[in-house]
Design a protein around this motif. Structure first.
Motif, PDB file in Angstrom:
ATOM      1  N   ALA A  58       0.865  -1.226   0.180  1.00 52.34           N
ATOM      2  CA  ALA A  58       0.006  -0.016   0.209  1.00 52.34           C
ATOM      3  C   ALA A  58       0.799   1.305  -0.124  1.00 52.34           C
ATOM      4  N   ASP A  59       0.307   2.502  -0.585  1.00 48.08           N
ATOM      5  CA  ASP A  59       0.914   3.870  -0.494  1.00 48.08           C
ATOM      6  C   ASP A  59      -0.101   4.612   0.289  1.00 48.08           C
ATOM      7  N   ALA A  60       0.376   6.114   0.306  1.00 46.89           N
ATOM      8  CA  ALA A  60      -0.573   6.795   0.994  1.00 46.89           C
ATOM      9  C   ALA A  60      -1.728   7.177   0.135  1.00 46.89           C
ATOM     10  N   GLN A  61      -1.785   6.983  -1.055  1.00 47.76           N
ATOM     11  CA  GLN A  61      -2.803   7.321  -1.992  1.00 47.76           C
ATOM     12  C   GLN A  61      -3.831   6.008  -1.938  1.00 47.76           C
ATOM     13  N   GLN A  62      -3.564   4.915  -1.615  1.00 48.25           N
ATOM     14  CA  GLN A  62      -4.431   3.846  -1.599  1.00 48.25           C
ATOM     15  C   GLN A  62      -5.511   3.829  -0.528  1.00 48.25           C
ATOM     16  N   PRO A  63      -6.754   3.464  -0.596  1.00 51.04           N
ATOM     17  CA  PRO A  63      -7.581   3.414   0.402  1.00 51.04           C
ATOM     18  C   PRO A  63      -7.204   2.226   1.515  1.00 51.04           C
ATOM     19  N   PRO A  64      -7.782   2.678   2.890  1.00 48.55           N
ATOM     20  CA  PRO A  64      -7.289   1.750   3.794  1.00 48.55           C
ATOM     21  C   PRO A  64      -7.895   0.399   3.799  1.00 48.55           C
ATOM     22  N   ILE A  65      -7.274  -0.663   4.091  1.00 45.02           N
ATOM     23  CA  ILE A  65      -7.729  -2.080   4.024  1.00 45.02           C
ATOM     24  C   ILE A  65      -8.770  -2.160   5.287  1.00 45.02           C
TER      25      ILE A  65
ATOM     26  N   SER B 181      -0.709  -9.559  -3.885  1.00 53.37           N
ATOM     27  CA  SER B 181      -0.991  -8.066  -4.491  1.00 53.37           C
ATOM     28  C   SER B 181      -2.214  -7.823  -5.174  1.00 53.37           C
ATOM     29  N   ASP B 182      -2.725  -8.684  -6.037  1.00 54.20           N
ATOM     30  CA  ASP B 182      -4.009  -8.798  -6.610  1.00 54.20           C
ATOM     31  C   ASP B 182      -5.358  -8.693  -5.640  1.00 54.20           C
ATOM     32  N   MET B 183      -5.065  -9.721  -4.648  1.00 54.56           N
ATOM     33  CA  MET B 183      -6.273  -9.572  -3.399  1.00 54.56           C
ATOM     34  C   MET B 183      -6.090  -8.427  -2.728  1.00 54.56           C
ATOM     35  N   ASN B 184      -4.841  -7.931  -2.299  1.00 58.21           N
ATOM     36  CA  ASN B 184      -4.403  -6.768  -1.492  1.00 58.21           C
ATOM     37  C   ASN B 184      -5.638  -5.501  -2.110  1.00 58.21           C
ATOM     38  N   ARG B 185      -5.165  -5.485  -3.732  1.00 58.10           N
ATOM     39  CA  ARG B 185      -5.605  -4.281  -4.322  1.00 58.10           C
ATOM     40  C   ARG B 185      -7.135  -4.350  -4.415  1.00 58.10           C
ATOM     41  N   ALA B 186      -7.684  -5.509  -4.577  1.00 60.31           N
ATOM     42  CA  ALA B 186      -9.262  -5.876  -4.714  1.00 60.31           C
ATOM     43  C   ALA B 186      -9.693  -5.396  -3.363  1.00 60.31           C
TER      44      ALA B 186
ATOM     45  N   ARG C  32      -8.858  -3.325  -0.956  1.00 56.87           N
ATOM     46  CA  ARG C  32      -8.671  -1.832  -0.696  1.00 56.87           C
ATOM     47  C   ARG C  32      -9.834  -1.339  -1.700  1.00 56.87           C
ATOM     48  N   GLU C  33     -10.057  -1.776  -2.548  1.00 51.30           N
ATOM     49  CA  GLU C  33     -10.814  -1.058  -3.491  1.00 51.30           C
ATOM     50  C   GLU C  33     -12.532  -1.588  -3.496  1.00 51.30           C
ATOM     51  N   ARG C  34     -12.722  -2.589  -2.500  1.00 51.06           N
ATOM     52  CA  ARG C  34     -13.711  -3.406  -2.151  1.00 51.06           C
ATOM     53  C   ARG C  34     -14.652  -3.680  -3.600  1.00 51.06           C
ATOM     54  N   ASP C  35     -13.680  -4.512  -4.278  1.00 51.44           N
ATOM     55  CA  ASP C  35     -14.103  -5.143  -5.833  1.00 51.44           C
ATOM     56  C   ASP C  35     -14.316  -6.386  -5.384  1.00 51.44           C
TER      57      ASP C  35
ATOM     58  N   VAL D   8      -5.793 -13.552   7.464  1.00 50.36           N
ATOM     59  CA  VAL D   8      -4.914 -12.432   8.547  1.00 50.36           C
ATOM     60  C   VAL D   8      -4.212 -11.750   7.641  1.00 50.36           C
ATOM     61  N   VAL D   9      -3.275 -12.327   6.436  1.00 45.11           N
ATOM     62  CA  VAL D   9      -2.594 -11.400   5.948  1.00 45.11           C
ATOM     63  C   VAL D   9      -3.207 -10.295   4.854  1.00 45.11           C
ATOM     64  N   TYR D  10      -4.111 -11.094   4.265  1.00 40.60           N
ATOM     65  CA  TYR D  10      -4.859 -10.379   3.196  1.00 40.60           C
ATOM     66  C   TYR D  10      -5.566  -8.960   3.960  1.00 40.60           C
ATOM     67  N   THR D  11      -6.102  -9.208   5.200  1.00 39.63           N
ATOM     68  CA  THR D  11      -6.918  -7.878   5.818  1.00 39.63           C
ATOM     69  C   THR D  11      -5.640  -7.228   6.811  1.00 39.63           C
ATOM     70  N   GLU D  12      -4.377  -7.568   6.641  1.00 38.54           N
ATOM     71  CA  GLU D  12      -3.522  -6.847   7.477  1.00 38.54           C
ATOM     72  C   GLU D  12      -3.931  -6.809   8.994  1.00 38.54           C
ATOM     73  N   ALA D  13      -4.612  -8.159   9.463  1.00 45.24           N
ATOM     74  CA  ALA D  13      -4.782  -8.093  10.945  1.00 45.24           C
ATOM     75  C   ALA D  13      -3.803  -8.184  11.666  1.00 45.24           C
ATOM     76  N   ASP D  14      -2.643  -8.769  11.276  1.00 43.35           N
ATOM     77  CA  ASP D  14      -1.323  -8.616  12.041  1.00 43.35           C
ATOM     78  C   ASP D  14      -0.459  -7.441  11.863  1.00 43.35           C
ATOM     79  N   ASP D  15      -0.956  -6.522  11.512  1.00 46.95           N
ATOM     80  CA  ASP D  15       0.057  -5.200  11.387  1.00 46.95           C
ATOM     81  C   ASP D  15      -0.621  -4.000  12.145  1.00 46.95           C
ATOM     82  N   HIS D  16       0.369  -3.258  12.357  1.00 48.39           N
ATOM     83  CA  HIS D  16      -0.106  -1.842  13.112  1.00 48.39           C
ATOM     84  C   HIS D  16      -0.879  -1.860  14.281  1.00 48.39           C
ATOM     85  N   HIS D  17      -0.881  -2.775  15.075  1.00 46.38           N
ATOM     86  CA  HIS D  17      -1.751  -2.923  16.144  1.00 46.38           C
ATOM     87  C   HIS D  17      -1.655  -1.680  17.286  1.00 46.38           C
TER      88      HIS D  17
END
Length: 565
Positions: free
Chosen positions: A12-19, A179-184, A186-189, A252-261
């Motif tokens: 992710a970068d600053a321009q991407q929507p949060p997950i 990467s593909d899933m992370n993008r989808a 974030r975009e709620r695709d 867990v990893v797709y939703t970043e559940a293990d990050d930035h707690h």
């Protein structure tokens, strides 16, 4: 951005929507549902005041009860122990009451957006949690096979740790379309999420976490797999999860559940306790200022449920520990599901046989913690020879596994979580008392920090928990084994009761072990909202057309259904 060693992929970068922890199994925007001004729905006025049993006063039960109350129903909450469930915050005898220990949930990812709705609603504050190599963590020590490495960032560690980090990133990319899933997500695709996930469920339902690593060219080195298991990603070593389904890990990893707690200032148990006492700003039927507490005698929930059975007209009859018998049109069961097999006498007719099978097959992880209060955050003292912190957040292959340092300022008493472990590592502690556990832990940490006398800073007795030994829990959280996807699907989709025979309706399952994200409070909230929709629907209620509920959109986003033959 780094949270531990090795780090989950960061695309992710600053321009991407949060997950958010929405999907991939059921990509429904619970945060949008909660934020909508139309509310969660309404029931016919003729049903206002109808009692609904809510069994279990953990976060899921309290959220469900709170939302039912807002609709004009009368939730009757049953709780065997204390409000909060695995949101359990305790103090230390004889110490400042501001010193607390989180025996259950203690760290929450920003992607838990439905949970955050309630944290904000009751006015709680959060702050960064000192995970391994997190920005809020002054330093981290990784101690494996008797060799310690001090780090403030991943770049301070030997090359082999970065190699393992890159191996994990490549493994996720090659084997799980990260990467593909992370993008989808974030975009709620939703169509793209479902397309990717459907293929992975069919491909990986029978695969363990460890098998997934072994199948990856990037993890062909046993040494790398061993280091990864002991040090892990996000919150530390994950080798205790190696036997579990890789689908659990991917969620867990797709939703970043293990990050930035983040942790909740003052303790996580405040959340259900504040909801219990809170009078909603918008409420139907009940006078303004009505709270869950005010709907219960002496402001206390009813005692433990001892029997559940069906009576004429598909009513649900509940017997409690005081011998009181009450009958309801609907009930929500949020306690640990194994309670239905052991502590509560149940009719077989409560659920279809396939649901009973799913409950019986549910696999729970063990977990233990031990905390001690100390006079000050002495770990921030500097070693005169090296200039480093004298003690750090510690990941090790010794008995302690993970040690966390928790303070509220340099001149205030502080708390050390001497050990946080899961599964076999937790079972090693089970026969030992709190003091016996502390002695073993101090010995292990003394071998890592020979110059540091931790004991001289301890100002009170340790507090400990082994969740597998707690009579109303029997484990810390659900973790599916390979082949369990079908069972989880049955439990999660149970709130869609139009699909059940008429004589199997009326009891709704909820709680984090019913969710796709067990072990995370977000799953408790999401399944509570599913059950609220189910009760509302059963009583003839509807959602506003501009804010469809999870059951209204179910057919469009239903979890993948695998064949049974």
């Amino acid at each position: 951005m780094t949270s531990t060693v090795p780090n989950a992929v960061q695309h992710a970068d600053a321009q991407q929507p949060p997950i958010t922890m929405f999907g991939p199994d059921f990509p429904y925007a619970y945060d949008d549902f909660l934020a909508h001004p139309a509310g969660l729905g309404q029931i016919p006025a003729t049903d206002h005041g109808t009692e609904v049993a809510v069994i279990g006063g953990g976060l899921s039960g309290i959220v469900a009860a709170y939302e039912l109350m807002k609709m004009g129903l009368k939730p009757v909450v049953y709780e065997a122990d204390q409000i909060g469930g695995r949101l359990r915050t305790v103090g230390f005898d004889g110490c400042d009451p501001s010193l607390t220990a989180e025996m259950g949930a203690m760290r929450f990812p920003p992607s838990s957006t439905a949970l955050q709705h309630y944290i904000d609603l009751v006015g709680l504050e959060t702050r960064p949690f000192p995970n391994p190599l997190a920005e809020a963590t002054p330093s981290t020590v990784v101690d494996l096979k008797g060799e310690s490495h001090y780090a403030t960032t991943v770049d301070d560690l030997p090359q082999v740790y970065r190699d393992v980090m890159h191996a994990w990133n490549a493994c996720l990319e090659d084997g799980a379309d990260f990467s593909d899933m992370n993008r989808a997500m974030r975009e709620r695709d939703v169509p793209r999420i479902r397309e990717i996930w459907s293929k992975l469920v069919e491909k990986l339902d029978n695969q363990t976490f460890y098998g997934f690593l072994c199948d990856s060219e990037s993890f062909k080195s046993f040494r790398h797999r061993e280091i990864f298991g002991q040090v892990g990603f996000g919150t530390g070593g994950w080798d205790t999860d190696f036997p579990n389904s890789i689908l659990e890990i991917l969620r867990v990893v797709y939703t970043e559940a293990d990050d930035h707690h983040r942790g909740i200032v003052g303790g996580s148990q405040q959340l259900p306790l504040r909801l219990w006492d809170r009078g909603p700003e918008k409420i139907v039927h009940w006078p303004y200022g009505t709270s869950l507490a005010s709907l219960h005698v002496n402001g206390e929930p009813r005692p433990a449920v001892t029997r559940l059975h069906r009576t004429a007209g598909n009513q649900i009859t509940v017997t409690d520990a005081n011998g009181d018998i009450r009958t309801y049109q609907a009930a929500i069961f949020t306690a640990q599901s194994w309670m239905l097999l052991s502590k509560i006498a149940c009719d077989d007719s409560l659920f279809p046989i396939d649901h009973w099978t799913a409950i019986e097959r549910t696999h729970y992880m063990e977990s233990s913690k031990l905390f001690v209060p100390v006079d000050r955050p002495f770990w921030l003292d500097k070693d005169e020879e090296t200039g480093r912190d004298v003690m750090s957040m510690t990941l090790t292959d010794r008995m302690t596994r993970g040690t966390y340092l928790l303070d509220d300022g340099p001149d205030k008493p502080a708390v050390i979580c001497l050990s946080y472990t899961w599964c076999d590592d937790s079972l090693k502690w089970l026969p030992l008392s709190a003091n016996e556990r502390m002695e073993v832990m101090l010995k292990s940490l003394g071998e890592i920090y020979p110059k540091v006398d931790i004991r001289k800073h301890v100002i009170g007795n340790p507090v400990t928990v082994s969740w597998e030994n707690e009579p109303y829990f029997m484990g810390a959280f659900k973790a599916n084994l390979p082949g369990h996807y079908r069972y989880q699907r049955r439990l999660f989709t149970h709130f869609m009761q139009d699909r059940l025979p008429a004589d199997k309706r009326g009891v709704f399952l909820a709680g984090d072990d019913i969710s796709w994200t067990a072990g995370w409070a977000e799953g408790a909230v999401q399944t509570a909202l599913n059950a609220v929709w189910g009760v509302m629907h059963q009583l003839g209620g509807t959602t506003d057309p501009t804010n469809p509920g999870p059951g209204d959109v179910y057919d469009a986003i239903a979890p993948v259904e695998l064949p049974e033959d």
